[in-house]
Design an enzyme around this catalytic site. Sequence first.
Site, short mmCIF file in Angstrom:
data_model
loop_
_atom_site.label_atom_id
_atom_site.label_comp_id
_atom_site.label_asym_id
_atom_site.label_seq_id
_atom_site.Cartn_x
_atom_site.Cartn_y
_atom_site.Cartn_z
N GLU A 132 0.83 -1.21 0.00
CA GLU A 132 0.00 0.00 0.00
C GLU A 132 0.86 1.26 0.00
O GLU A 132 0.51 2.26 -0.64
CB GLU A 132 -0.94 -0.01 1.22
CG GLU A 132 -2.01 -1.09 1.17
CD GLU A 132 -2.86 -0.99 -0.08
OE1 GLU A 132 -3.24 0.12 -0.47
OE2 GLU A 132 -3.15 -2.04 -0.68
N TRP B 156 1.92 1.78 -3.53
CA TRP B 156 0.83 2.38 -4.32
C TRP B 156 0.70 3.87 -4.03
O TRP B 156 0.50 4.68 -4.93
CB TRP B 156 -0.49 1.68 -4.01
CG TRP B 156 -0.77 0.47 -4.84
CD1 TRP B 156 -0.80 -0.83 -4.44
CD2 TRP B 156 -1.06 0.45 -6.25
NE1 TRP B 156 -1.07 -1.66 -5.50
CE2 TRP B 156 -1.25 -0.90 -6.61
CE3 TRP B 156 -1.17 1.44 -7.23
CZ2 TRP B 156 -1.55 -1.29 -7.92
CZ3 TRP B 156 -1.47 1.05 -8.53
CH2 TRP B 156 -1.66 -0.29 -8.87
N TRP C 153 -21.28 9.97 -19.65
CA TRP C 153 -21.84 9.48 -18.41
C TRP C 153 -23.32 9.85 -18.31
O TRP C 153 -23.79 10.72 -19.02
CB TRP C 153 -21.07 10.05 -17.21
CG TRP C 153 -19.61 9.76 -17.23
CD1 TRP C 153 -18.60 10.62 -17.56
CD2 TRP C 153 -18.96 8.51 -16.92
NE1 TRP C 153 -17.38 10.01 -17.47
CE2 TRP C 153 -17.57 8.70 -17.08
CE3 TRP C 153 -19.42 7.25 -16.51
CZ2 TRP C 153 -16.65 7.69 -16.83
CZ3 TRP C 153 -18.50 6.24 -16.27
CH2 TRP C 153 -17.14 6.46 -16.43
N ASN D 222 -10.04 -1.06 1.69
CA ASN D 222 -9.60 -0.90 0.32
C ASN D 222 -10.41 -1.75 -0.66
O ASN D 222 -10.77 -1.31 -1.75
CB ASN D 222 -8.11 -1.24 0.20
CG ASN D 222 -7.58 -0.98 -1.19
OD1 ASN D 222 -7.62 0.14 -1.67
ND2 ASN D 222 -7.07 -2.03 -1.84
N TRP E 203 -17.01 9.15 -12.63
CA TRP E 203 -16.13 8.83 -11.50
C TRP E 203 -15.76 10.07 -10.69
O TRP E 203 -15.46 9.96 -9.49
CB TRP E 203 -14.86 8.14 -11.99
CG TRP E 203 -14.00 8.93 -12.93
CD1 TRP E 203 -14.04 8.90 -14.29
CD2 TRP E 203 -12.97 9.87 -12.59
NE1 TRP E 203 -13.10 9.76 -14.83
CE2 TRP E 203 -12.42 10.36 -13.81
CE3 TRP E 203 -12.45 10.32 -11.38
CZ2 TRP E 203 -11.40 11.31 -13.84
CZ3 TRP E 203 -11.41 11.27 -11.41
CH2 TRP E 203 -10.90 11.74 -12.63
N TRP F 18 -9.75 6.11 -8.06
CA TRP F 18 -10.96 6.29 -8.86
C TRP F 18 -10.66 6.14 -10.35
O TRP F 18 -11.43 5.53 -11.09
CB TRP F 18 -11.60 7.64 -8.57
CG TRP F 18 -12.50 7.57 -7.37
CD1 TRP F 18 -12.20 7.88 -6.09
CD2 TRP F 18 -13.84 7.09 -7.37
NE1 TRP F 18 -13.27 7.64 -5.27
CE2 TRP F 18 -14.29 7.16 -6.03
CE3 TRP F 18 -14.71 6.62 -8.35
CZ2 TRP F 18 -15.58 6.76 -5.66
CZ3 TRP F 18 -16.00 6.23 -7.98
CH2 TRP F 18 -16.42 6.29 -6.65
#
Length: 240
Positions: A18, A21, A50, A88, A106, A129
């Site tokens: 993590e 990331w 969208w 997560n 998003w 996202w």
Amino acid sequence: AWPLAQQGDLGAKAWLAELIWREFFMQVLAQHPHIAQGKSFKPDYDLIKWEKGAAAKQLFAAWCEGRTGYPLVDAAMRQLNYSGYMHNRLRMVAASFLCKHLGVDWRWGEAYFAGKLNDFDLAANNGGWQWVAGSGCDAQPYFRLFNPVLQSQKYDPDGKFIHRYVPELAKLEAPNIHAPWLTDPIELAAAGLVLGSGASAHYPLPIVDHAQAREKTRQRYAAALKPSKLSGPAQPKPRR
């Protein structure tokens, strides 16, 4: 490469992953600051159409308030609203549901998480996202949707998490709790549970069908992206 993991410390391995990331998304933001200005890392993804208008706002509100009819998604959103935290795995499932089941931009979800998460980080939130939406760096394939029922069965097999945050379903046991709408009416009655949208209903029916959402998402992305952007590995079996 994983000295701590070699000692059997899987928790340390996950923690280190993590951190990697986090640093990765910070680097992406530093090199591509346009992503913090409402732009996709991959510009072609800004062409996606969208859902808009009142219908989109209603879908978004149902997602925010945890009343989508999918227990795991609803439990995740209610946990976020109550505590400011979301695991997560649940972030991926809930975000994927908003973008690819409901067809909502998003960016709406990114902003909502930014206002709710007590561990909010701009780079990680944006990166997560965009990963789910397929528009980010090293992102999830556009055709992949997390199946909220299968995710629930796998990660909350006994329904303990759902029981805690969706008390309307407290008397419904596994496996029925993962997909209440598929439960035998006799069992629903035994649990004193009424599904629907009327005044007598305790919990909503799903606001979207998973299979239909998967096909609509494929069409939505295909209409916006160039053929070369849609090529890639064979599509996986629709389990996730």
